[in-house]
Design an enzyme around this catalytic site. Structure first.
Site, PDB file in Angstrom:
ATOM      1  N   HIS A  46       5.780  -0.863  -2.886  1.00  0.00           N
ATOM      2  CA  HIS A  46       5.469  -0.144  -4.178  1.00  0.00           C
ATOM      3  C   HIS A  46       5.711   1.415  -3.641  1.00  0.00           C
ATOM      4  CE1 HIS A  46       2.685  -3.798  -5.414  1.00  0.00           C
ATOM      5  NE2 HIS A  46       4.234  -3.859  -5.828  1.00  0.00           N
ATOM      6  N   ASN A  62      -8.847 -12.520   3.977  1.00  0.00           N
ATOM      7  CA  ASN A  62      -9.217 -11.877   2.938  1.00  0.00           C
ATOM      8  C   ASN A  62     -11.041 -12.150   3.010  1.00  0.00           C
ATOM      9  OD1 ASN A  62      -9.903 -11.069  -0.002  1.00  0.00           O
ATOM     10  ND2 ASN A  62      -7.868 -11.154  -0.017  1.00  0.00           N
ATOM     11  N   CYS A  69      11.138  14.177  -9.637  1.00  0.00           N
ATOM     12  CA  CYS A  69      11.528  14.902 -10.692  1.00  0.00           C
ATOM     13  C   CYS A  69      11.923  13.865 -11.626  1.00  0.00           C
ATOM     14  CB  CYS A  69      12.269  16.128 -10.617  1.00  0.00           C
ATOM     15  SG  CYS A  69      12.742  17.080 -12.051  1.00  0.00           S
ATOM     16  N   ASN A  79       1.019  -1.239   0.012  1.00  0.00           N
ATOM     17  CA  ASN A  79      -0.165  -0.052  -0.046  1.00  0.00           C
ATOM     18  C   ASN A  79       0.854   1.203   0.018  1.00  0.00           C
ATOM     19  OD1 ASN A  79      -2.003  -1.859   0.209  1.00  0.00           O
ATOM     20  ND2 ASN A  79      -2.504  -1.492   2.328  1.00  0.00           N
ATOM     21  N   CYS A  89      15.559  15.995 -12.782  1.00  0.00           N
ATOM     22  CA  CYS A  89      16.696  15.903 -12.255  1.00  0.00           C
ATOM     23  C   CYS A  89      17.103  15.098 -11.115  1.00  0.00           C
ATOM     24  CB  CYS A  89      16.880  17.572 -11.692  1.00  0.00           C
ATOM     25  SG  CYS A  89      15.886  17.815 -10.108  1.00  0.00           S
ATOM     26  N   ASP A 138      -0.753   4.023   0.828  1.00  0.00           N
ATOM     27  CA  ASP A 138      -1.362   5.035   1.492  1.00  0.00           C
ATOM     28  C   ASP A 138      -0.987   5.725   2.800  1.00  0.00           C
ATOM     29  OD1 ASP A 138      -1.964   2.986   3.422  1.00  0.00           O
ATOM     30  OD2 ASP A 138      -3.825   2.543   2.438  1.00  0.00           O
ATOM     31  N   GLY A 173      -5.529  -8.869   2.992  1.00  0.00           N
ATOM     32  CA  GLY A 173      -6.224  -7.995   2.207  1.00  0.00           C
ATOM     33  C   GLY A 173      -5.468  -7.862   0.847  1.00  0.00           C
ATOM     34  N   THR A 174      -5.023  -8.816   0.275  1.00  0.00           N
ATOM     35  CA  THR A 174      -4.142  -8.591  -1.045  1.00  0.00           C
ATOM     36  C   THR A 174      -4.878  -9.788  -1.905  1.00  0.00           C
ATOM     37  OG1 THR A 174      -2.260  -8.710  -2.411  1.00  0.00           O
ATOM     38  CG2 THR A 174      -2.305  -9.995  -0.374  1.00  0.00           C
ATOM     39  N   GLU A 185     -12.505 -12.751   0.473  1.00  0.00           N
ATOM     40  CA  GLU A 185     -12.818 -13.965  -0.827  1.00  0.00           C
ATOM     41  C   GLU A 185     -11.633 -14.823  -1.020  1.00  0.00           C
ATOM     42  OE1 GLU A 185     -12.768 -11.375  -4.702  1.00  0.00           O
ATOM     43  OE2 GLU A 185     -14.415 -11.199  -3.572  1.00  0.00           O
TER      44      GLU A 185
HETATM   45  C1  BJW Z   1     -10.259  -7.336   1.970  1.00  0.00           C
HETATM   46  C2  BJW Z   1     -11.124  -6.265   2.253  1.00  0.00           C
HETATM   47  C3  BJW Z   1     -11.411  -6.379   3.867  1.00  0.00           C
HETATM   48  C4  BJW Z   1     -11.202  -6.369   0.185  1.00  0.00           C
HETATM   49  N1  BJW Z   1     -10.743  -7.278   4.513  1.00  0.00           N
HETATM   50  N2  BJW Z   1      -9.680  -8.308   2.660  1.00  0.00           N
HETATM   51  C5  BJW Z   1       5.281 -12.932 -12.853  1.00  0.00           C
HETATM   52  C6  BJW Z   1       4.414 -13.485 -13.128  1.00  0.00           C
HETATM   53  C7  BJW Z   1       3.801 -12.394 -14.085  1.00  0.00           C
HETATM   54  C8  BJW Z   1       3.546 -11.097 -14.092  1.00  0.00           C
HETATM   55  C9  BJW Z   1       4.911 -10.553 -13.521  1.00  0.00           C
HETATM   56  C10 BJW Z   1       5.837 -11.415 -12.846  1.00  0.00           C
HETATM   57  N3  BJW Z   1       6.667 -10.667 -12.227  1.00  0.00           N
HETATM   58  C11 BJW Z   1       6.584  -9.338 -12.622  1.00  0.00           C
HETATM   59  C12 BJW Z   1       5.355  -9.330 -13.398  1.00  0.00           C
HETATM   60  C13 BJW Z   1       4.635  -8.016 -14.142  1.00  0.00           C
HETATM   61  C14 BJW Z   1       3.892  -7.304 -13.105  1.00  0.00           C
HETATM   62  C15 BJW Z   1       2.712  -8.132 -12.431  1.00  0.00           C
HETATM   63  O1  BJW Z   1       2.815  -8.650 -11.404  1.00  0.00           O
HETATM   64  N4  BJW Z   1       1.714  -8.032 -13.431  1.00  0.00           N
HETATM   65  C16 BJW Z   1       0.536  -8.882 -12.707  1.00  0.00           C
HETATM   66  C17 BJW Z   1      -0.554  -8.185 -12.878  1.00  0.00           C
HETATM   67  C18 BJW Z   1       0.420 -10.209 -13.791  1.00  0.00           C
HETATM   68  N5  BJW Z   1       4.911  -6.707 -12.034  1.00  0.00           N
HETATM   69  C19 BJW Z   1       5.419  -5.629 -11.982  1.00  0.00           C
HETATM   70  O2  BJW Z   1       5.491  -5.288 -13.373  1.00  0.00           O
HETATM   71  C20 BJW Z   1       6.180  -5.262 -10.853  1.00  0.00           C
HETATM   72  N6  BJW Z   1       7.619  -4.877 -11.305  1.00  0.00           N
HETATM   73  C21 BJW Z   1       8.375  -6.149 -11.700  1.00  0.00           C
HETATM   74  O3  BJW Z   1       8.335  -7.118 -11.500  1.00  0.00           O
HETATM   75  O4  BJW Z   1       9.742  -5.557 -12.219  1.00  0.00           O
HETATM   76  C22 BJW Z   1      10.518  -6.543 -12.947  1.00  0.00           C
HETATM   77  C23 BJW Z   1       9.792  -6.984 -14.173  1.00  0.00           C
HETATM   78  C24 BJW Z   1       9.015  -6.003 -14.874  1.00  0.00           C
HETATM   79  C25 BJW Z   1       8.180  -6.451 -16.073  1.00  0.00           C
HETATM   80  C26 BJW Z   1       8.291  -7.981 -16.176  1.00  0.00           C
HETATM   81  C27 BJW Z   1       8.684  -9.003 -15.386  1.00  0.00           C
HETATM   82  C28 BJW Z   1       9.706  -8.341 -14.338  1.00  0.00           C
HETATM   83  C29 BJW Z   1       5.853  -3.958 -10.504  1.00  0.00           C
HETATM   84  C30 BJW Z   1       4.316  -3.954  -9.846  1.00  0.00           C
HETATM   85  C31 BJW Z   1       4.010  -2.516  -9.338  1.00  0.00           C
HETATM   86  C32 BJW Z   1       2.285  -2.764  -8.841  1.00  0.00           C
HETATM   87  N7  BJW Z   1       2.094  -1.438  -8.714  1.00  0.00           N
HETATM   88  C33 BJW Z   1       0.757  -0.858  -8.221  1.00  0.00           C
HETATM   89  C34 BJW Z   1       0.338   0.581  -8.320  1.00  0.00           C
HETATM   90  C35 BJW Z   1       1.288   1.275  -7.163  1.00  0.00           C
HETATM   91  C36 BJW Z   1       1.084   2.608  -7.357  1.00  0.00           C
HETATM   92  C37 BJW Z   1      -0.331   3.084  -6.902  1.00  0.00           C
HETATM   93  O5  BJW Z   1      -1.005   2.704  -5.766  1.00  0.00           O
HETATM   94  O6  BJW Z   1      -1.111   3.506  -7.890  1.00  0.00           O
HETATM   95  O7  BJW Z   1       0.446  -1.549  -6.941  1.00  0.00           O
HETATM   96  S1  BJW Z   1      -0.587  -1.824  -9.097  1.00  0.00           S
HETATM   97  C38 BJW Z   1      -1.724  -2.070  -7.850  1.00  0.00           C
HETATM   98  O8  BJW Z   1      -1.592  -3.671  -7.467  1.00  0.00           O
HETATM   99  C39 BJW Z   1      -0.921  -1.583  -6.635  1.00  0.00           C
HETATM  100  C40 BJW Z   1      -0.952  -2.694  -5.560  1.00  0.00           C
HETATM  101  O9  BJW Z   1      -0.231  -2.657  -4.410  1.00  0.00           O
HETATM  102  C41 BJW Z   1      -0.994  -3.850  -6.431  1.00  0.00           C
HETATM  103  C42 BJW Z   1      -1.565  -5.004  -5.564  1.00  0.00           C
HETATM  104  O10 BJW Z   1      -3.062  -4.896  -5.308  1.00  0.00           O
HETATM  105  P1  BJW Z   1      -3.707  -5.391  -3.980  1.00  0.00           P
HETATM  106  O11 BJW Z   1      -3.215  -4.814  -2.941  1.00  0.00           O
HETATM  107  O12 BJW Z   1      -3.655  -6.760  -3.992  1.00  0.00           O
HETATM  108  O13 BJW Z   1      -5.101  -4.729  -4.136  1.00  0.00           O
HETATM  109  P2  BJW Z   1      -6.350  -5.385  -4.918  1.00  0.00           P
HETATM  110  O14 BJW Z   1      -7.350  -4.410  -5.070  1.00  0.00           O
HETATM  111  O15 BJW Z   1      -6.125  -5.895  -6.136  1.00  0.00           O
HETATM  112  O16 BJW Z   1      -7.060  -6.581  -4.037  1.00  0.00           O
HETATM  113  C43 BJW Z   1      -7.604  -6.256  -2.703  1.00  0.00           C
HETATM  114  C44 BJW Z   1      -7.957  -7.746  -2.026  1.00  0.00           C
HETATM  115  O17 BJW Z   1      -8.359  -7.382  -0.718  1.00  0.00           O
HETATM  116  C45 BJW Z   1      -8.993  -8.651  -2.599  1.00  0.00           C
HETATM  117  O18 BJW Z   1      -8.441  -9.776  -2.580  1.00  0.00           O
HETATM  118  C46 BJW Z   1     -10.141  -8.584  -1.963  1.00  0.00           C
HETATM  119  O19 BJW Z   1     -10.879  -9.487  -1.919  1.00  0.00           O
HETATM  120  C47 BJW Z   1      -9.585  -7.873  -0.607  1.00  0.00           C
HETATM  121  N8  BJW Z   1     -10.306  -7.320   0.361  1.00  0.00           N
HETATM  122  N9  BJW Z   1     -11.711  -5.623   1.217  1.00  0.00           N
HETATM  123  C48 BJW Z   1      -9.902  -8.138   3.932  1.00  0.00           C
HETATM  124  N10 BJW Z   1     -12.153  -5.552   4.313  1.00  0.00           N
HETATM  125 ZN    ZN Z   2      13.944  18.627 -11.041  1.00  0.00          ZN
END
Ligand code: BJW
Ligand code: ZN
Length: 239
Positions: free
Chosen positions: A113, A208, A121, A96, A124, A98, A182-183, A210
């Site tokens: 993240h 979670n 920037c 997160n 620079c 946040d 929660g991921t 679900e």
């Molecule tokens: C509750 C609830 C409640 C609800 N109580 N639960 C291997 C395999 C396939 C692909 C890749 C791989 N390795 C890398 C990749 C590529 C890519 C990737 O993973 N793609 C997949 C989508 C397939 N990864 C990357 O590009 C990463 N970089 C990297 O690996 O560099 C090297 C590389 C590059 C390219 C290729 C290979 C290697 C970087 C990933 C960066 C993710 N960035 C974000 C945005 C951050 C900035 C921002 O906030 O704007 O991060 S995307 C977004 O997803 C954010 C989150 O941190 C992240 C995860 O989301 P999260 O937390 O799981 O949220 P939700 O909404 O999806 O889920 C919420 C969950 O909570 C749900 O399950 C609900 O049920 C539950 N829930 N309410 C408990 N009350």
């Molecule tokens: Zn600058």
């Protein structure tokens, strides 16, 4: 307490859901009909920095209204209980951006993240914290070189900070217990941390509302909102 240490806690957007922060892939995860995958990329920012900043500015305004909930506080309590004995026996890894874990008082943590409150920037390389919401001008610009600022977060296709990732992987490899809260377990390399810990024999508990792709592999699956489920689970451990 019968918990096997060290303890690794991995959190995602779901832990902040009950604080009012929109999740990425939930029903409230859409912004102007865009998905996170369409906006959280360097390509989207290069094509339209104002549009991407409008999304971040909206999220910053939403998050600014939010406060930590009982699940964030529970993790602080777990940290002080576990790390009091041995500081190296606890690590929180959050996806997160946040800042609610820090607000709750978490200390031993890695933000893999980045932070929505940091700006960098692209010309620079200057980086700093700007908590104003709304921002005065979109896209915001660098005070010293007038270059365009970007959010201090990790987008799809970008590398995570090497030190942060190393410490997170080390914690997963050495963990006795992992709490996954929660991921969606869809985004890598974060989603690989519990997989690594499972392969090394750690006890993995998922909280979670679900099922996720991780669910079939965990030892305990706790269904329900994190703000209720996590404090209740912790109360059972220390009884
Ligand atoms: C509750 C609830 C409640 C609800 N109580 N639960 C291997 C395999 C396939 C692909 C890749 C791989 N390795 C890398 C990749 C590529 C890519 C990737 O993973 N793609 C997949 C989508 C397939 N990864 C990357 O590009 C990463 N970089 C990297 O690996 O560099 C090297 C590389 C590059 C390219 C290729 C290979 C290697 C970087 C990933 C960066 C993710 N960035 C974000 C945005 C951050 C900035 C921002 O906030 O704007 O991060 S995307 C977004 O997803 C954010 C989150 O941190 C992240 C995860 O989301 P999260 O937390 O799981 O949220 P939700 O909404 O999806 O889920 C919420 C969950 O909570 C749900 O399950 C609900 O049920 C539950 N829930 N309410 C408990 N009350
Ligand atoms: Zn600058």
């Amino acid at each position: 307490m019968s918990l096997r240490l060290p303890l690794l806690v991995l959190t995602g957007a779901g832990i902040s859901a009950e604080s009012g922060v929109p999740t990425f892939r939930g029903v409230d995860g859409l912004w102007r009909n865009y998905r996170a995958e369409e906006l959280a990329t360097p390509e989207a920012f290069a094509a339209d920095p104002k549009l991407v900043w409008e999304w971040y500015d909206w999220r910053r305004r939403e998050i600014a209204k939010c406060t930590p909930n009982a699940a964030h506080r529970s993790i602080v309590e777990i940290e002080s209980h576990v790390a009091d004995e041995d500081p190296d026996s606890f690590l929180l890894v959050t996806q997160n951006v946040d800042g609610l874990h820090e607000l709750a008082g978490s200390e031993r943590m890695e933000r893999i993240h980045g932070s929505i409150w940091e700006v960098q920037c692209i010309k620079c390389g200057w980086s700093g914290v700007d908590r104003s919401a709304p921002l005065k001008r979109l896209p915001p610009t660098c005070r010293s070189c007038k270059g365009t600022l970007r959010p201090g977060v990790v987008w799809f296709g970008e590398s995570l900070n090497a030190g942060t990732l190393r410490r997170s992987v080390d914690a997963a490899e050495g963990a006795g217990t992992v709490l996954v809260v929660g991921t969606s377990s869809l985004v890598y390399p974060a989603a690989a941390l519990p997989e690594t810990a499972l392969r090394r024999g750690a006890h993995v508990v998922e909280f979670n509302i679900e099922d996720t792709p991780l669910t079939p592999f965990v030892h305990e699956s706790v269904r329900g909102p994190a703000a209720e489920a996590l404090p209740q689970w912790w109360a059972r451990q220390v009884k």
